[in-house]
Design an enzyme around this catalytic site. Structure first.
Site, PDB file in Angstrom:
ATOM      1  N   SER A 139       0.792  -1.227   0.000  1.00 32.72           N
ATOM      2  CA  SER A 139       0.000   0.000   0.000  1.00 32.72           C
ATOM      3  C   SER A 139       0.831   1.286   0.000  1.00 32.72           C
ATOM      4  O   SER A 139       1.500   1.579  -0.974  1.00 32.72           O
ATOM      5  CB  SER A 139      -0.936  -0.057   1.202  1.00 32.72           C
ATOM      6  OG  SER A 139      -1.914   0.901   1.088  1.00 32.72           O
ATOM      7  N   ASP A 171      -3.662   6.204  -2.795  1.00 35.00           N
ATOM      8  CA  ASP A 171      -2.409   5.642  -2.284  1.00 35.00           C
ATOM      9  C   ASP A 171      -1.982   4.484  -3.194  1.00 35.00           C
ATOM     10  O   ASP A 171      -2.600   4.237  -4.235  1.00 35.00           O
ATOM     11  CB  ASP A 171      -2.535   5.226  -0.813  1.00 35.00           C
ATOM     12  CG  ASP A 171      -3.393   3.994  -0.630  1.00 35.00           C
ATOM     13  OD1 ASP A 171      -4.211   3.703  -1.530  1.00 35.00           O
ATOM     14  OD2 ASP A 171      -3.264   3.316   0.402  1.00 35.00           O
ATOM     15  N   ASP A 206      -2.179   1.264  -3.329  1.00 36.10           N
ATOM     16  CA  ASP A 206      -3.059   0.175  -3.756  1.00 36.10           C
ATOM     17  C   ASP A 206      -4.505   0.647  -3.908  1.00 36.10           C
ATOM     18  O   ASP A 206      -5.425  -0.166  -3.989  1.00 36.10           O
ATOM     19  CB  ASP A 206      -2.959  -1.037  -2.822  1.00 36.10           C
ATOM     20  CG  ASP A 206      -3.413  -0.736  -1.400  1.00 36.10           C
ATOM     21  OD1 ASP A 206      -3.501   0.458  -1.055  1.00 36.10           O
ATOM     22  OD2 ASP A 206      -3.672  -1.683  -0.636  1.00 36.10           O
ATOM     23  N   ALA A 234      -8.661   9.595   9.130  1.00 37.06           N
ATOM     24  CA  ALA A 234      -8.279  10.907   8.608  1.00 37.06           C
ATOM     25  C   ALA A 234      -7.402  10.767   7.364  1.00 37.06           C
ATOM     26  O   ALA A 234      -7.426  11.619   6.466  1.00 37.06           O
ATOM     27  CB  ALA A 234      -7.553  11.700   9.684  1.00 37.06           C
ATOM     28  N   ARG A 265       1.563   6.399  19.050  1.00 36.90           N
ATOM     29  CA  ARG A 265       1.241   4.967  18.938  1.00 36.90           C
ATOM     30  C   ARG A 265       2.241   4.300  17.999  1.00 36.90           C
ATOM     31  O   ARG A 265       2.752   4.942  17.065  1.00 36.90           O
ATOM     32  CB  ARG A 265      -0.194   4.748  18.438  1.00 36.90           C
ATOM     33  CG  ARG A 265      -0.529   5.451  17.142  1.00 36.90           C
ATOM     34  CD  ARG A 265      -1.895   5.087  16.618  1.00 36.90           C
ATOM     35  NE  ARG A 265      -1.919   3.756  16.053  1.00 36.90           N
ATOM     36  CZ  ARG A 265      -1.510   3.464  14.825  1.00 36.90           C
ATOM     37  NH1 ARG A 265      -1.032   4.405  14.019  1.00 36.90           N
ATOM     38  NH2 ARG A 265      -1.567   2.227  14.386  1.00 36.90           N
ATOM     39  N   ARG A 288       4.359   6.657  15.608  1.00 34.97           N
ATOM     40  CA  ARG A 288       3.699   7.832  15.043  1.00 34.97           C
ATOM     41  C   ARG A 288       3.342   8.816  16.155  1.00 34.97           C
ATOM     42  O   ARG A 288       2.907   8.407  17.241  1.00 34.97           O
ATOM     43  CB  ARG A 288       2.421   7.447  14.308  1.00 34.97           C
ATOM     44  CG  ARG A 288       2.663   6.588  13.101  1.00 34.97           C
ATOM     45  CD  ARG A 288       1.456   6.598  12.162  1.00 34.97           C
ATOM     46  NE  ARG A 288       1.545   5.500  11.214  1.00 34.97           N
ATOM     47  CZ  ARG A 288       2.300   5.497  10.112  1.00 34.97           C
ATOM     48  NH1 ARG A 288       3.045   6.548   9.819  1.00 34.97           N
ATOM     49  NH2 ARG A 288       2.315   4.450   9.306  1.00 34.97           N
TER      50      ARG A 288
HETATM   51  C1  G16 Z   1      -3.065   0.675   6.520  1.00 36.67           C
HETATM   52  C2  G16 Z   1      -4.392   0.427   7.179  1.00 36.67           C
HETATM   53  C3  G16 Z   1      -5.005   1.740   7.630  1.00 36.67           C
HETATM   54  C4  G16 Z   1      -4.020   2.458   8.537  1.00 36.67           C
HETATM   55  C5  G16 Z   1      -2.654   2.600   7.865  1.00 36.67           C
HETATM   56  C6  G16 Z   1      -1.587   3.132   8.789  1.00 36.67           C
HETATM   57  O1  G16 Z   1      -3.257   1.458   5.388  1.00 36.67           O
HETATM   58  O2  G16 Z   1      -5.244  -0.227   6.271  1.00 36.67           O
HETATM   59  O3  G16 Z   1      -6.198   1.455   8.286  1.00 36.67           O
HETATM   60  O4  G16 Z   1      -4.483   3.718   8.877  1.00 36.67           O
HETATM   61  O5  G16 Z   1      -2.208   1.333   7.406  1.00 36.67           O
HETATM   62  O6  G16 Z   1      -1.439   2.248   9.857  1.00 36.67           O
HETATM   63  P1  G16 Z   1      -0.307   2.407  10.929  1.00 36.67           P
HETATM   64  O7  G16 Z   1      -0.445   3.788  11.485  1.00 36.67           O
HETATM   65  O8  G16 Z   1      -0.558   1.339  11.939  1.00 36.67           O
HETATM   66  O9  G16 Z   1       1.012   2.262  10.228  1.00 36.67           O
HETATM   67  P2  G16 Z   1      -2.591   1.097   3.999  1.00 36.67           P
HETATM   68  O10 G16 Z   1      -3.236   2.028   3.046  1.00 36.67           O
HETATM   69  O11 G16 Z   1      -1.112   1.310   4.161  1.00 36.67           O
HETATM   70  O12 G16 Z   1      -2.947  -0.344   3.787  1.00 36.67           O
END
Ligand code: G16
Length: 545
Positions: free
Chosen positions: A68, A280, A282, A375, A501, A510
């Site tokens: 992604s 993004d 994907d 967000a 987190r 983050r």
């Molecule tokens: C994935 C999840 C999202 C999440 C993001 C960031 O997005 O599907 O729900 O907000 O990761 O997650 P983290 O803050 O835990 O790194 P994607 O678009 O990268 O698949």
């Protein structure tokens, strides 16, 4: 167990996909994610696991090879459950066990999963596989196929598809076509038909043209949106940027870059007032933006998207005279202004879930209509079966013209939304339809409320698992002293809020902060980053202001 598993086949294939020594991975926010070169074995294991899940659920299961929003050199894998939703939490645990098992432990772990989950090995298994455009994805999807084959599963490889398209395929197959036809054409036809029917109901079609600039993050979204273009009405003009013909995936472009840096992607020129959006890597996330005449950049993120969609749906529900339960689900990253606007102005109940669409999705299922958006632009709308039936019935049978028209619009909206998961293409069409129907410019949409200034940062620590959180990730419980320090810092600023987190997709922590001015949000975010660095075991250079 009804029949024996063919461990010989598993052993034979698994030798071809040896586990890198010492590698341990965790099924994170959206599956496994790390450097592509380390993932061959994990992919093989996910092929095995998908077969067991498919046998247990007597349903098609999906395996999507993608990382992604991560950089090109990373890759990852997301498993998709029968109705197109994210894998159930207990199976995430099985996934982690299996992926981390050493060669000699594989047999034991597989047997254990089968016993715990009462997997009927005689049952047939069917897996659908998809991948993004990363250079590593083709080979890694072959490793998944080897895993599927080792346990005698059948499969269909959809090749290059967006993540939401694969979720759609899984749902179509398991609902025997009632959700749609399980082909990319079926997807394009379903969405474009709903879009045309919905926008046909517009009384004030501006000048009849929809003009949109789309940054595709140099990813799969470009390929698929180009394929879809010919299904859309000719008055819908899309200008593509970062379509993968030259730039690098997600590099200085895409929804994550635009959201985090609060600036436009490279390679996209914006005239004042022009409506632009970014997908993004994907194509499961989308954010909108524009420049005002003074050249200031304005971002319309997942919160603004949730708000405009909620407004639209609520108005239609009132017109149709439908009383259905309605809620918006956000995460800790939701801008404080958006939450206040939804609760106080729109009188909509708002719930906060942990990061990861799987958590939001789950909460949204509790309502007749659940709008969920992170967000960062990842989200969708869920309609309960009962709500959907009521709306479809009313769209057909209602005698009152105005109510019937409203019900029809709701029905078309249901068909336009990809209810399985956040979908940049589907969300884009929903938003474009709403803007046409409500005769709104992007500036008017933006002016619904004003975001509090915010800042997001990343901090590198030795082991991000030292940070544990509670209260939907808004407070840190470990390491000791960190939350106290964040509270102390936050108190120094007006309208301030901050939290930290561990990321579930990148090896970082983050940091999020918001405050009354951009300067203060930046300051607070920086101070909190320093706290993380000092208290949670920061590595490398200390965060700079
Ligand atoms: C994935 C999840 C999202 C999440 C993001 C960031 O997005 O599907 O729900 O907000 O990761 O997650 P983290 O803050 O835990 O790194 P994607 O678009 O990268 O698949």
């Amino acid at each position: 167990l009804q029949v024996e598993m063919d461990f010989e086949a598993v052993a034979k294939y698994s030798k071809l996909h040896a586990k890198p020594p010492g590698l341990t991975l965790q099924y994170g926010t959206a599956g496994f994610r790390t450097k592509a070169e380390d993932l061959d074995h994990t992919m093989f294991c996910m092929g095995l696991l998908a077969v067991l899940r498919s046998k247990q659920k007597k349903s098609t299961i999906g395996v999507m090879v993608t990382a992604s929003h991560n950089p090109e050199e990373d890759n990852g894998v997301k498993l998709i459950d029968p109705l197109g939703e994210m894998l159930a939490p207990i199976w995430e645990e099985h996934a982690t066990h299996l992926a981390n098992a050493e060669e000699h432990e594989l047999q034991g772990v597989l047997t254990d999963i089968c016993q715990k989950e009462a997997v009927d090995l005689q049952q047939e298994a069917f897996i659908v596989i998809g991948r993004d455009t990363r250079s590593s994805s083709k080979k890694l999807s072959q490793s998944v196929i080897d895993g599927v084959s080792a346990l005698g599963g059948q499969y269909q490889d959809y090749g290059l598809v967006t993540t939401p398209q694969l979720h759609y395929m899984v749902c179509c197959r398991n609902t025997h076509g009632s959700y749609g036809t399980a082909t990319v054409e079926g997807y394009y036809q379903k969405l474009s038909k709903a879009f045309v029917e919905l926008t046909m109901q517009a009384t004030s079609q501006r000048d009849g043209h929809i003009c949109l600039k789309v940054d595709c993050a140099n990813g799969i979204g470009a390929l698929k949106l180009k394929e879809m273009e010919r299904y859309l009405p000719s008055c819908f003009v899309i200008h593509f940027s970062n379509d993968g013909t030259k730039g690098e995936l997600n590099h200085q472009c895409g929804a994550d870059f635009v959201k985090v840096h609060q600036k436009p992607p490279v390679g996209l020129e914006m005239k004042p007032g022009e409506r632009c959006c970014s997908f993004d890597g994907d194509a499961d996330r989308i954010v909108y933006y524009y420049n005002d005449p003074a050249g200031h950049f304005h971002l319309l993120d997942g919160d603004k998207i949730a708000t405009v969609i909620s407004t639209f749906l609520k108005e239609l529900l009132v017109k149709a005279g439908q009383t259905l339960s309605f809620a918006v689900i956000q995460t800790a990253y939701a801008n404080g202004s958006s939450t206040r606007y939804l609760e106080e102005t729109m009188k909509v109940p708002v719930h906060c879930a942990k990061t990861g669409v799987k958590h939001l999705h789950h909460k949204a299922q509790e309502f007749d209509i659940g709008v969920y958006f992170e967000a960062n632009g990842h989200g969708t709308v869920l309609f309960s079966k009962a709500a959907e039936q009521k709306i479809r019935y009313q769209a057909k049978e209602e005698k009152n013209n105005q109510k019937r028209e409203a019900a029809k619009m709701l029905e078309n909206t249901i068909d336009l939304i990809n209810q399985t998961i956040g979908d940049a293409v589907s969300d884009m069409l929903v938003i474009e339809a709403i803007l046409v129907l409500k005769n709104l410019t992007v500036q008017q949409w933006d002016s619904m409320y004003t975001d509090l200034p915010s800042r997001q940062l990343k901090v590198k620590v030795a082991d991000r698992r030292v940070i544990d959180t509670t209260d939907a990730e808004r407070r840190a419980v470990t390491p000791p002293g960190l939350q106290e320090r964040i509270d102390e810092l936050t108190q120094r600023f007006k309208l301030a809020r901050a939290f930290v987190r561990p990321s579930g997709t990148e090896d970082i922590v983050r940091v999020y902060a918001e405050a009354d001015t951009q300067e203060n949000a930046d300051k607070l975010a920086h101070e909190v980053s320093l706290a993380v660095y000092h208290i949670a075991g920061g590595v490398g250079e200390q965060p700079k202001a």
